[in-house]
Motif scaffolding. Structure first.
Motif, short mmCIF file in Angstrom:
data_model
loop_
_atom_site.label_atom_id
_atom_site.label_comp_id
_atom_site.label_asym_id
_atom_site.label_seq_id
_atom_site.Cartn_x
_atom_site.Cartn_y
_atom_site.Cartn_z
N SER A 59 0.82 -1.22 0.00
CA SER A 59 0.00 0.00 0.00
C SER A 59 0.85 1.26 0.00
N LYS A 60 2.16 1.12 -0.07
CA LYS A 60 3.10 2.25 -0.11
C LYS A 60 3.07 3.07 1.17
N LEU A 61 2.79 2.42 2.30
CA LEU A 61 2.71 3.12 3.57
C LEU A 61 3.79 2.62 4.53
N LEU A 62 4.35 3.55 5.29
CA LEU A 62 5.12 3.22 6.49
C LEU A 62 4.23 3.59 7.66
N HIS A 63 3.73 2.61 8.38
CA HIS A 63 2.76 2.93 9.43
C HIS A 63 2.81 1.88 10.54
N GLY A 64 2.28 2.30 11.68
CA GLY A 64 2.23 1.39 12.82
C GLY A 64 1.06 0.43 12.73
N GLY A 65 0.00 0.85 12.04
CA GLY A 65 -1.19 0.01 11.91
C GLY A 65 -2.20 0.30 13.00
N LEU A 66 -3.07 1.26 12.75
CA LEU A 66 -4.07 1.62 13.76
C LEU A 66 -4.91 0.43 14.18
N ARG A 67 -5.25 -0.45 13.23
CA ARG A 67 -6.14 -1.56 13.57
C ARG A 67 -5.48 -2.56 14.49
N TYR A 68 -4.12 -2.57 14.54
CA TYR A 68 -3.45 -3.50 15.44
C TYR A 68 -3.56 -3.03 16.89
N LEU A 69 -3.80 -1.72 17.09
CA LEU A 69 -4.08 -1.25 18.45
C LEU A 69 -5.37 -1.86 18.95
N GLU A 70 -6.38 -1.93 18.07
CA GLU A 70 -7.66 -2.51 18.46
C GLU A 70 -7.51 -3.98 18.79
N MET A 71 -6.52 -4.64 18.15
CA MET A 71 -6.23 -6.04 18.45
C MET A 71 -5.32 -6.18 19.67
N LEU A 72 -4.99 -5.03 20.30
CA LEU A 72 -4.12 -4.98 21.50
C LEU A 72 -2.70 -5.45 21.20
N ASP A 73 -2.26 -5.29 19.96
CA ASP A 73 -0.91 -5.68 19.58
C ASP A 73 0.01 -4.47 19.73
N PHE A 74 0.16 -4.00 20.98
CA PHE A 74 0.87 -2.76 21.25
C PHE A 74 2.34 -2.84 20.88
N GLY A 75 2.95 -3.99 21.08
CA GLY A 75 4.36 -4.13 20.77
C GLY A 75 4.65 -3.93 19.29
N LEU A 76 3.82 -4.54 18.44
CA LEU A 76 4.01 -4.41 17.00
C LEU A 76 3.84 -2.96 16.56
N VAL A 77 2.81 -2.28 17.10
CA VAL A 77 2.56 -0.89 16.72
C VAL A 77 3.71 0.00 17.16
N ALA A 78 4.18 -0.17 18.39
CA ALA A 78 5.27 0.67 18.89
C ALA A 78 6.53 0.47 18.07
N GLU A 79 6.85 -0.77 17.74
CA GLU A 79 8.04 -1.08 16.94
C GLU A 79 7.93 -0.44 15.56
N ALA A 80 6.76 -0.58 14.93
CA ALA A 80 6.58 -0.04 13.58
C ALA A 80 6.62 1.48 13.58
N LEU A 81 6.04 2.12 14.57
CA LEU A 81 6.08 3.58 14.64
C LEU A 81 7.50 4.09 14.83
N SER A 82 8.28 3.39 15.64
CA SER A 82 9.68 3.77 15.82
C SER A 82 10.44 3.67 14.51
N GLU A 83 10.21 2.57 13.76
CA GLU A 83 10.89 2.39 12.48
C GLU A 83 10.41 3.40 11.45
N ARG A 84 9.12 3.72 11.48
CA ARG A 84 8.59 4.75 10.57
C ARG A 84 9.36 6.05 10.73
N GLY A 85 9.53 6.48 11.97
CA GLY A 85 10.25 7.72 12.22
C GLY A 85 11.71 7.66 11.83
N LEU A 86 12.34 6.51 12.09
CA LEU A 86 13.75 6.34 11.75
C LEU A 86 13.97 6.43 10.24
#
Length: 569
Positions: free
Chosen positions: A65-92
């Motif tokens: 999808s050409k996106l660098l993202h944490g994945g908002l829907r993974y928060l709803e799945m309570l996958d906080f670790g995956l979202v935090a890791e992806a957001l950190s990499e997005r910024g990097l």
């Protein structure tokens, strides 16, 4: 650092190196993860070879999808670790590794209910933004804000707002996945990795109970190459199980394939200053701004057929159109579509019956000595996946290795990029281009923009747009062949540029001109040029045919040019 120029001469020498050298690491797969492993290994001081059967990013890594993202829907799945890791990499990636390839884009999340929905969604988006800030790598991505219905109408007049109570606007990041994957590969080469395309693994070599290399076929002349290595890293995505089988061992974990289909329509089809994110009964739907177009996607359905060319069906297209048209004042129809692309996600097989609910976590396995596999994950976290795979492989490597440092290694085109942005007017004047044209080049090549344009000094015709693709210059086609490892017309029209899904004719008009520009560099005869053009046009014919089929089986057959059986056959 060595040269990052992936010329035809480089490939010749690289293939010779595969024959002659012993490597600490042999990576199979030239997607973003495989290229990331090669870069990680090279920057830790290891010798590394990478083999890719087709082209860099030709599988999943050019069809996202050409996106660098944490994945908002993974928060709803309570996958906080995956979202935090992806957001950190997005910024990097946005801040340090590839600022020239990444840009912030806004998304509107429409709200249908007053009170509770704004509180619920707002809390989730607020947590999303807070996690990005806490990572220390926000990447310049703005914070979210709430929109009234009146403000929503002014930002996105295309939306039907009669049933809406307002919206939230948040930001994520966009990347050209194919060009980013190429940049990772070229950076790995600059640090000493031997990276090759058109090199297909047909067997894994065994010495006793250990894998000690691979048999590779050079697809240009069909010669066999025996490659020796301490450890083989299987980073082939949806082909992971197939590669593990070559070693005579089961793949653990198993890969489950999910098909994602995207539509591309012109920008004037949707009157909006922001992208959209919409809930569907299955998952979420994105409407993503992409230069002069919108990308609408994606689907998430299980795929069990052939892997090289996943096909979009008429049902996939109708699904996407129906879901986006449900919120638009002026519907989009099939006649508006200029491009369609489909990719396969290599998911780690879990207990869920739905691929949309399968975890996007990655998994590393080490089934036997000398073989490590990495599967699953998200494009955004490719660097972490590469690190985890290499950390596991170190147990089988005789050489000493330094610590992972890829978080501080900018990709080709990044060093000096911001200074060159400041000089864009001077560059435009020097090459007699518009500042908009130079801005487009900077967004694709970064600080290498003047290298792309340099041949225009002696041949001003190279500064002209490619026929049927005014957003690209003839010089870009030449650069793809001389510097970026392109070997076929499809490599240039589909991945070095995105003409194959951006142009209304899907690159038909561009094919002959691009073939003429690169023929001498690639050593093509008149017959070779004709064959490359016909091969590309045949690909378009089968793709378009597949998109008229009702189901995956029929679409898959059409995509490979197979005649369909009638009901009486």
């Amino acid at each position: 650092m060595r040269s990052s120029i992936l010329s035809p001469e480089y490939r010749r020498d690289a293939v010779a190196s595969l024959r002659a050298r012993h490597f600490d690491i042999l990576v199979i797969g030239g997607g973003v993860v495989g290229c990331g492993v090669a870069l990680d290994a090279a920057t830790r001081g290891l010798s590394v070879g990478l083999v890719e059967s087709r082209d860099f990013g030709s599988g999943t890594s050019s069809r996202s999808s050409k996106l660098l993202h944490g994945g908002l829907r993974y928060l709803e799945m309570l996958d906080f670790g995956l979202v935090a890791e992806a957001l950190s990499e997005r910024g990097l990636i946005a801040d340090t590794l590839a600022p020239h390839l990444v840009r912030s884009i806004p998304f509107i999340y429409p709200l249908r209910h007053r009170g509770w929905e704004r509180l619920y969604i707002g809390s989730g988006v607020g947590l999303y933004d807070a996690m990005a800030s806490l990572s220390g790598n926000r990447g310049g991505i703005p914070w979210h804000r709430h929109l009234s219905r009146r403000r929503l109408r002014s930002i996105s007049p295309a939306l039907r707002t009669d049933t809406l109570a307002g919206a939230l606007m948040y930001h994520d990041a966009q990347v050209d996945d194919a060009r980013h994957t190429l940049a990772v590969a070229r950076t790995a080469a600059a640090y000493g990795a031997v990276v090759t395309t058109g090199t297909e693994v047909t067997a894994l070599r065994r010495t006793g109970d250990a894998v000690t290399g691979a048999t590779v076929i050079d697809t240009t002349d069909h010669s066999a190459i025996e490659v020796s290595a301490d450890c083989v890293v299987n980073a082939t995505g949806v082909w992971s199980n197939d590669v593990s089988a070559l070693a005579g061992c089961d793949s653990d974990p198993q890969v489950r394939m999910s098909k994602g289909v995207h539509l591309v329509v012109p920008r004037d089809c949707i009157d909006s200053d922001s992208g959209l994110i919409l809930r569907t009964e299955k998952s979420v739907l994105f409407v993503i701004p992409w230069q002069q177009h919108w990308i609408i996607g994606t689907t998430d359905t299980e795929w069990t057929l052939r892997k090289e060319h996943p096909a979009a069906t008429a049902a996939d297209i109708d699904y996407l159109l129906s879901r986006v048209n449900a919120v638009l004042r002026t519907p989009i129809d099939r006649g508006d579509i200029v491009g369609v692309f489909a990719g396969l996600r290599p998911l780690v097989r879990g207990d869920s019956n739905s691929t949309a609910k399968t975890s996007r976590e990655h998994a590393v396995s080490h089934p036997i000595t000398g073989l490590v596999s990495i599967v699953g994950g998200k494009y955004t976290t490719y660097r972490v996946m590469a690190k985890d795979a290499l950390d596991e492989a170190l147990a089988d490597i005789r050489s000493s290795a330094g610590a992972c440092c890829t978080a501080t290694v900018p990709l080709v085109g990044a060093p000096g990029y911001r200074a060159m942005v400041n000089a864009r007017e001077r560059i435009a004047a020097e090459f007699n281009l518009s500042t908009d044209a130079v801005a487009n080049l900077l967004g694709r090549y970064g600080s290498e923009t003047t290298d792309v344009l340099a041949p225009c000094i002696n041949d001003p015709s190279l500064a002209a747009p490619i026929e049927g693709a005014p957003g690209y210059l003839r010089a870009e086609a030449l650069y793809a062949a001389t510097t970026e490892g392109a070997r076929h017309l499809d490599d240039i029209l589909t991945r070095r540029t995105r003409i194959s899904f951006e142009a209304a004719d899907r690159g038909r008009a561009a094919a002959s001109e691009v073939a003429a520009v690169v023929a001498d560099v690639l050593g093509w005869s008149a017959a070779d040029r004709a064959r490359e053009i016909e091969r590309y046009l045949q690909r378009l014919r089968t793709e378009i045919a597949s998109q008229t089929m009702a189901d995956d089986v029929s679409a898959d057959a059409a995509r490979y040019g197979e005649p369909m059986m009638s009901a009486t056959d």
